[in-house]
Design a protein around this motif. Structure first.
Motif, PDB file in Angstrom:
ATOM      1  N   ARG A 284       0.754  -1.104  -0.009  1.00  6.51           N
ATOM      2  CA  ARG A 284       0.046   0.109   0.007  1.00  6.51           C
ATOM      3  C   ARG A 284       0.772   1.451   0.044  1.00  6.51           C
ATOM      4  O   ARG A 284       0.282   2.473  -0.650  1.00  6.51           O
ATOM      5  CB  ARG A 284      -0.869  -0.057   1.092  1.00  6.51           C
ATOM      6  CG  ARG A 284      -2.175  -0.864   1.140  1.00  6.51           C
ATOM      7  CD  ARG A 284      -3.079  -0.733   2.015  1.00  6.51           C
ATOM      8  NE  ARG A 284      -4.282  -1.727   2.046  1.00  6.51           N
ATOM      9  CZ  ARG A 284      -5.035  -2.181   2.808  1.00  6.51           C
ATOM     10  NH1 ARG A 284      -4.573  -1.995   4.026  1.00  6.51           N
ATOM     11  NH2 ARG A 284      -6.066  -2.846   2.757  1.00  6.51           N
TER      12      ARG A 284
ATOM     13  N   ARG B  21       4.633   2.937  -4.651  1.00  4.29           N
ATOM     14  CA  ARG B  21       4.041   3.701  -6.015  1.00  4.29           C
ATOM     15  C   ARG B  21       3.052   2.840  -6.640  1.00  4.29           C
ATOM     16  O   ARG B  21       1.902   3.370  -7.028  1.00  4.29           O
ATOM     17  CB  ARG B  21       5.015   4.270  -6.822  1.00  4.29           C
ATOM     18  CG  ARG B  21       4.606   4.924  -8.173  1.00  4.29           C
ATOM     19  CD  ARG B  21       5.734   5.430  -8.950  1.00  4.29           C
ATOM     20  NE  ARG B  21       6.216   4.565  -9.665  1.00  4.29           N
ATOM     21  CZ  ARG B  21       6.831   4.667 -10.892  1.00  4.29           C
ATOM     22  NH1 ARG B  21       7.161   5.798 -11.128  1.00  4.29           N
ATOM     23  NH2 ARG B  21       7.248   3.800 -11.743  1.00  4.29           N
TER      24      ARG B  21
ATOM     25  N   GLN C  44      -0.115   2.482  -5.045  1.00  2.00           N
ATOM     26  CA  GLN C  44      -1.048   3.574  -4.914  1.00  2.00           C
ATOM     27  C   GLN C  44      -1.609   3.714  -6.121  1.00  2.00           C
ATOM     28  O   GLN C  44      -2.789   4.330  -6.360  1.00  2.00           O
ATOM     29  CB  GLN C  44      -0.105   4.829  -4.507  1.00  2.00           C
ATOM     30  CG  GLN C  44       0.299   4.538  -2.785  1.00  2.00           C
ATOM     31  CD  GLN C  44       1.058   5.615  -2.279  1.00  2.00           C
ATOM     32  OE1 GLN C  44       1.248   6.239  -3.015  1.00  2.00           O
ATOM     33  NE2 GLN C  44       1.500   5.353  -1.085  1.00  2.00           N
ATOM     34  N   VAL C  45      -0.750   3.626  -7.403  1.00  2.00           N
ATOM     35  CA  VAL C  45      -1.497   3.535  -8.611  1.00  2.00           C
ATOM     36  C   VAL C  45      -2.736   2.636  -8.897  1.00  2.00           C
ATOM     37  O   VAL C  45      -3.794   3.271  -9.086  1.00  2.00           O
ATOM     38  CB  VAL C  45      -0.500   3.541 -10.032  1.00  2.00           C
ATOM     39  CG1 VAL C  45      -0.999   3.206 -11.193  1.00  2.00           C
ATOM     40  CG2 VAL C  45       0.703   4.454  -9.674  1.00  2.00           C
TER      41      VAL C  45
ATOM     42  N   ALA D 114      -4.335   1.288  -6.611  1.00  3.75           N
ATOM     43  CA  ALA D 114      -5.645   1.970  -5.712  1.00  3.75           C
ATOM     44  C   ALA D 114      -6.486   2.946  -6.246  1.00  3.75           C
ATOM     45  O   ALA D 114      -7.503   3.084  -6.386  1.00  3.75           O
ATOM     46  CB  ALA D 114      -5.052   2.215  -4.302  1.00  3.75           C
ATOM     47  N   SER D 115      -5.516   3.904  -6.731  1.00  2.00           N
ATOM     48  CA  SER D 115      -6.290   4.985  -7.680  1.00  2.00           C
ATOM     49  C   SER D 115      -7.032   4.509  -8.864  1.00  2.00           C
ATOM     50  O   SER D 115      -7.802   5.367  -9.175  1.00  2.00           O
ATOM     51  CB  SER D 115      -5.152   6.072  -8.119  1.00  2.00           C
ATOM     52  OG  SER D 115      -4.663   5.623  -9.287  1.00  2.00           O
ATOM     53  N   LYS D 116      -6.824   3.328  -9.282  1.00  2.00           N
ATOM     54  CA  LYS D 116      -7.619   2.804 -10.489  1.00  2.00           C
ATOM     55  C   LYS D 116      -8.653   2.117  -9.794  1.00  2.00           C
ATOM     56  O   LYS D 116      -9.255   1.267 -10.797  1.00  2.00           O
ATOM     57  CB  LYS D 116      -6.842   2.259 -11.317  1.00  2.00           C
ATOM     58  CG  LYS D 116      -5.970   2.741 -12.116  1.00  2.00           C
ATOM     59  CD  LYS D 116      -5.068   1.940 -13.062  1.00  2.00           C
ATOM     60  CE  LYS D 116      -3.827   2.647 -13.972  1.00  2.00           C
ATOM     61  NZ  LYS D 116      -3.246   1.773 -14.830  1.00  2.00           N
TER      62      LYS D 116
ATOM     63  N   SER E 240      -7.550  -1.892  -5.578  1.00  2.00           N
ATOM     64  CA  SER E 240      -7.127  -2.267  -4.226  1.00  2.00           C
ATOM     65  C   SER E 240      -7.313  -3.810  -3.983  1.00  2.00           C
ATOM     66  O   SER E 240      -6.232  -4.222  -3.383  1.00  2.00           O
ATOM     67  CB  SER E 240      -7.872  -1.731  -3.280  1.00  2.00           C
ATOM     68  OG  SER E 240      -7.486  -0.174  -3.447  1.00  2.00           O
TER      69      SER E 240
END
Ligand code: MLT
Length: 235
Positions: free
Chosen positions: A194, A197, A200-201, A203-205, A208
């Protein structure tokens, strides 16, 4: 045993020039290529062919018309391919032959193909890889972190460090000490992924669930062994 780690893609590019004839390699691309390969093998895949380019994948498929084409570019499904590179897509794969191309993972695997032994490493099968290495007792172990594009990827170094921690009597190179230090930074692999990088990319899409899947420790006992340019389940 001496444990070394190739921490980034620049080192991987130099591997074909290195004498790996007495070296065992474990290749990690936690988000997501090797996690996907281990999930596929655990769900019945018979062969995985990691290739460098989309053209190479299509040419190989011409030789194996019933093979599944998988992989990604920029994390997304490639035009005309059957599968992307999410491990969640490979849980019902069955006894398939898979041809896959990804940005870093398949490049890293093929860069080691001249090594004595090449294992596909993931958090999902870490315990099984450790057991195989304890059985093999290689004198030289190289942990290869695939990275992301040209950059170091934290999640790969954490996985390499967790593996190295399982061999407390081994001699560690500086790069291996750095990987161990990365692993010790996080209480759990999920927290490391988590923080990364790539995590996080994803998760942003809204992906998760894929990060959580790849963070599972030793869920599977399958070990992927690459012989030549083909990965098969060991045993
Ligand atoms: C890679 O091989 O570069 C990664 O696994 C790509 C991805 O799945 O996003």
């Amino acid at each position: 045993m001496t444990i070394d780690v190739a921490l980034n893609p620049a080192e991987i590019a130099r591997l074909p020039q290195r004498d790996l004839s007495q070296t065992t390699c474990v290749v990690f691309d936690i988000l997501r290529a090797t996690s996907t390969m281990i999930t596929a093998l655990a769900h019945g895949a018979r062969e995985i062919h990691p290739v460098r380019t989309i053209d190479e994948a299509r040419e190989l498929r011409a030789e194996h018309p019933r093979a599944m084409l998988g992989g990604e570019r920029h994390g997304e499904l490639i035009d005309g391919f059957d599968l992307g590179n999410s491990p969640l897509e490979y849980r019902n794969i069955g006894p398939a032959r898979i041809i896959t191309t990804t940005t870093n993972g398949t490049i890293a695997l093929r860069a080691c193909e001249h090594a004595e032994r090449v294992f596909v490493g993931a958090l999902l099968n870490l315990g099984a890889v450790v057991e195989e290495l304890r059985w093999d007792e290689p004198e030289r172990l190289l942990l290869v972190c695939a990275g992301t594009f040209e950059d170091f990827a934290l999640e790969d170094a954490v996985a390499a460090g967790l593996l190295a921690l399982e061999f407390p009597d081994a001699t560690l190179t500086d790069a291996a000490h750095a990987a161990v230090a990365s692993a010790r930074l996080f209480p759990t692999p999920l927290e490391a992924l988590r923080a990364s990088r790539n995590g996080q990319v994803l998760a942003s899409k809204g992906r998760s669930a894929e990060v959580e899947w790849c963070a599972q420790l030793s869920r599977y006992t399958v070990v992927g062994l690459m012989d030549g340019a083909v990965i098969r389940p060991l045993g």
